[in-house]
Every structure is written in C-alpha cells, then in structure tokens.
Design a protein around this motif. Structure first.
Motif, short mmCIF file in Angstrom:
data_model
loop_
_atom_site.label_atom_id
_atom_site.label_comp_id
_atom_site.label_asym_id
_atom_site.label_seq_id
_atom_site.Cartn_x
_atom_site.Cartn_y
_atom_site.Cartn_z
N SER A 1 1.64 4.66 1.08
CA SER A 1 0.62 4.46 2.11
C SER A 1 1.00 5.24 3.36
CB SER A 1 0.50 2.97 2.44
OG SER A 1 -0.60 2.72 3.26
N ASN A 2 -0.01 5.74 4.08
CA ASN A 2 0.25 6.44 5.32
C ASN A 2 -0.80 6.06 6.35
OD1 ASN A 2 0.26 8.52 7.45
ND2 ASN A 2 1.91 9.35 6.20
N TRP A 3 -0.35 5.61 7.50
CA TRP A 3 -1.22 5.13 8.57
C TRP A 3 -1.14 6.05 9.79
CZ3 TRP A 3 -4.33 0.71 8.00
CH2 TRP A 3 -4.19 0.08 6.77
N GLY A 4 -1.01 7.34 9.57
CA GLY A 4 -1.03 8.32 10.66
C GLY A 4 0.17 8.23 11.57
N ASN A 5 -0.06 8.16 12.86
CA ASN A 5 1.01 8.17 13.85
C ASN A 5 1.61 6.80 14.12
OD1 ASN A 5 0.93 10.94 14.25
ND2 ASN A 5 -0.73 10.76 15.73
N THR A 6 1.26 5.81 13.33
CA THR A 6 1.78 4.46 13.50
C THR A 6 3.28 4.44 13.22
OG1 THR A 6 -0.31 3.53 12.77
CG2 THR A 6 1.59 2.09 12.65
N ILE A 7 4.02 3.72 14.04
CA ILE A 7 5.45 3.54 13.80
C ILE A 7 5.66 2.11 13.31
CG2 ILE A 7 7.76 3.47 14.82
CD1 ILE A 7 6.74 5.51 16.89
N PHE A 8 5.97 1.98 12.03
CA PHE A 8 6.25 0.66 11.48
C PHE A 8 7.66 0.24 11.86
CE2 PHE A 8 2.69 1.90 8.75
CZ PHE A 8 1.91 0.77 8.89
N HIS A 9 7.79 -0.96 12.40
CA HIS A 9 9.08 -1.45 12.88
C HIS A 9 9.78 -2.36 11.88
CE1 HIS A 9 8.16 0.26 16.74
NE2 HIS A 9 7.02 -0.40 16.77
N ASP A 10 9.00 -3.07 11.06
CA ASP A 10 9.61 -4.05 10.16
C ASP A 10 8.71 -4.28 8.96
OD1 ASP A 10 11.54 -5.83 9.32
OD2 ASP A 10 11.19 -7.31 10.90
N ILE A 11 9.32 -4.79 7.90
CA ILE A 11 8.61 -5.06 6.66
C ILE A 11 9.31 -6.24 5.99
CG2 ILE A 11 10.00 -3.43 5.30
CD1 ILE A 11 7.33 -2.64 3.87
N ALA A 12 8.54 -7.07 5.29
CA ALA A 12 9.13 -8.25 4.64
C ALA A 12 8.34 -8.59 3.38
CB ALA A 12 9.13 -9.45 5.58
N TRP A 13 9.08 -8.99 2.36
CA TRP A 13 8.45 -9.56 1.17
C TRP A 13 8.04 -10.99 1.49
CZ3 TRP A 13 7.07 -6.85 -2.97
CH2 TRP A 13 7.75 -5.68 -3.29
N VAL A 14 6.86 -11.39 1.06
CA VAL A 14 6.40 -12.77 1.16
C VAL A 14 6.65 -13.46 -0.17
CG1 VAL A 14 4.42 -14.27 1.61
CG2 VAL A 14 4.69 -12.13 2.89
N ASP A 15 6.39 -12.75 -1.26
CA ASP A 15 6.73 -13.18 -2.62
C ASP A 15 6.88 -11.91 -3.46
OD1 ASP A 15 4.10 -12.39 -3.53
OD2 ASP A 15 3.33 -14.36 -3.04
N SER A 16 6.94 -12.02 -4.77
CA SER A 16 7.22 -10.85 -5.60
C SER A 16 6.07 -9.84 -5.64
CB SER A 16 7.58 -11.27 -7.01
OG SER A 16 6.47 -11.92 -7.62
N GLN A 17 4.89 -10.21 -5.20
CA GLN A 17 3.74 -9.31 -5.18
C GLN A 17 3.29 -8.96 -3.77
OE1 GLN A 17 1.99 -8.00 -8.04
NE2 GLN A 17 3.96 -8.63 -8.88
N LYS A 18 3.50 -9.86 -2.84
CA LYS A 18 2.96 -9.72 -1.49
C LYS A 18 4.04 -9.33 -0.51
CE LYS A 18 0.16 -12.98 -0.49
NZ LYS A 18 -0.32 -14.33 -0.11
N ALA A 19 3.73 -8.33 0.33
CA ALA A 19 4.62 -7.93 1.42
C ALA A 19 3.75 -7.56 2.62
CB ALA A 19 5.49 -6.75 1.01
N MET A 20 4.37 -7.59 3.80
CA MET A 20 3.67 -7.24 5.03
C MET A 20 4.55 -6.34 5.87
SD MET A 20 2.05 -10.98 5.88
CE MET A 20 0.99 -10.41 7.19
N ALA A 21 3.91 -5.46 6.63
CA ALA A 21 4.61 -4.58 7.56
C ALA A 21 3.94 -4.67 8.92
CB ALA A 21 4.60 -3.14 7.05
N VAL A 22 4.74 -4.53 9.97
CA VAL A 22 4.21 -4.62 11.33
C VAL A 22 4.51 -3.35 12.11
CG1 VAL A 22 4.31 -7.13 11.46
CG2 VAL A 22 6.30 -5.80 12.17
N ALA A 23 3.58 -3.06 13.04
CA ALA A 23 3.69 -1.87 13.88
C ALA A 23 3.10 -2.19 15.25
CB ALA A 23 2.95 -0.71 13.22
N ASP A 24 2.80 -1.16 15.99
CA ASP A 24 2.22 -1.32 17.32
C ASP A 24 0.76 -1.74 17.20
OD1 ASP A 24 4.67 -0.48 18.20
OD2 ASP A 24 4.04 1.58 18.58
N GLY A 25 0.49 -3.04 17.34
CA GLY A 25 -0.86 -3.56 17.32
C GLY A 25 -1.50 -3.69 15.96
N ILE A 26 -0.75 -3.56 14.89
CA ILE A 26 -1.32 -3.66 13.55
C ILE A 26 -0.33 -4.32 12.59
CG2 ILE A 26 -0.57 -1.34 12.91
CD1 ILE A 26 -3.10 -1.11 11.19
N THR A 27 -0.88 -5.07 11.66
CA THR A 27 -0.11 -5.64 10.56
C THR A 27 -0.84 -5.27 9.28
OG1 THR A 27 0.66 -7.49 11.89
CG2 THR A 27 0.76 -7.76 9.52
#
Length: 181
Positions: A113-139
């Motif tokens: 995946s690519n979200w342009g100029n977004t700088i992702f700061h962190d990422i976490a697994w929620v379970d074996s299929q689901k994960a989330m990543a956070v950036a400046d003003g977006i999850t």
C-alpha cells in the motif's frame, strides 16, 4: 527497542548501531550495520532471530542472537519506522506513505500500500488478519493480513504517533498533545 525475554533484548540507534543483551541488560554487545543507517525499529521474532529497520529502507536480520547480520530486501527507499510480526508474516510502517509486507520472516519485503507523502509512525496487529497503522491525521486498517488497506479515521487536526492493541479487538491510539482515541 524490542524484548525477546527477561534476559534478551535489542535496541537500535545512530550510525547503524544495534545493542544486544542476553543478560537482562547488565551488559550489552554492540554491532554496526554495514550501511550505517540510523536504526528506527527493532523486533524479536524469538530469542535468536532479530530484525532491525531504519533510514532509506534498511532492514537487517540476525538468526543467531545478533552475532551475524544480513541485509534483507526491503524494496523501498522509505524509512522503516516500525515493524511488527505474527509468526513469519511481518508488516512495516514507513515514511513516504509505504506499508510493506513480508511472508518469509523478514528476508524479502513488498510494498502492499502507498499513501503518498504520509509518514506512518506506528503499526500494530489487532489479530492474525487485522492490523492498523497511524500517521499524521489518518489511521488505516487491513482485514486480510496486510494485502489491502483502507482509511479508517481521517480529518483529525493532530498527528497520530502510537497505536497498540489491548486484546479483544480493542486499540489505543495516541497523538500529539496526549490526545487518545
């Protein structure tokens, strides 16, 4: 920094330096990665397998408690801000909007995946299929082990910095000025 056990941990730093302890932090061994990139992320797959990621797409793996390190194929020039794993499946949150995935324990990575100029700061697994990543003003979220990603939370006027899964499909997101969601 990453902790493998009560005795074993690794941490990264400037100029490709990786610090490793097998003695509960009482003493440390230091290794310098060949590229001398700043190390931004460290992860322990178990007590013997470690990965570190850093500036300019640098990823290194050790399979012998940090004695020897091999450069991995990240496929990106983006900074590797954070790596997370479930078994051999890993995800990486990067600068320049990249989310990377590996299915071979970190040896080879591909951009999923690519979200342009977004700088992702962190990422976490929620379970074996689901994960989330956070950036400046977006999850963003994936529900298929990182193969596709969708926007979940947008439009906030502060920067998300950290995300953690607390179990039972609950997450904590922390942003600037100690704002929590």
């Amino acid at each position: 920094a990453a902790i493998a056990s009560e005795q074993t941990a690794i941490a990264g730093g400037e100029n490709g330096c990786v610090a490793i302890t097998s003695y509960g932090g009482d003493s440390w061994n230091y290794k310098i990665m060949t590229g001398n990139e700043q190390i931004l992320s460290a992860v322990c797959l178990d007590e013997t397998q470690f990965l570190v990621g850093g500036k300019n797409g640098a990823v290194y793996k050790s399979s012998n408690q940090g004695v020897n390190w091999a450069r991995c194929v990240s496929g990106t020039g983006s900074d590797i801000e954070k790596m997370v794993f479930i078994n051999d499946v890993g995800l990486a949150a990067c600068s320049m909007g990249s989310i990377l995935k590996t299915t071979d324990g970190g040896l080879n990575w591909v951009e999923v995946s690519n979200w342009g100029n977004t700088i992702f700061h962190d990422i976490a697994w929620v379970d074996s299929q689901k994960a989330m990543a956070v950036a400046d003003g977006i999850t963003i979220i994936t529900t298929d082990s990182g193969n596709s990603w969708d926007s979940l939370l947008t439009g906030f006027n502060f920067h998300f910095r950290r995300i953690a899964s607390t179990g039972n499909n609950h997450i904590v997101i922390i942003g600037d000025s100690l704002k929590c969601i």
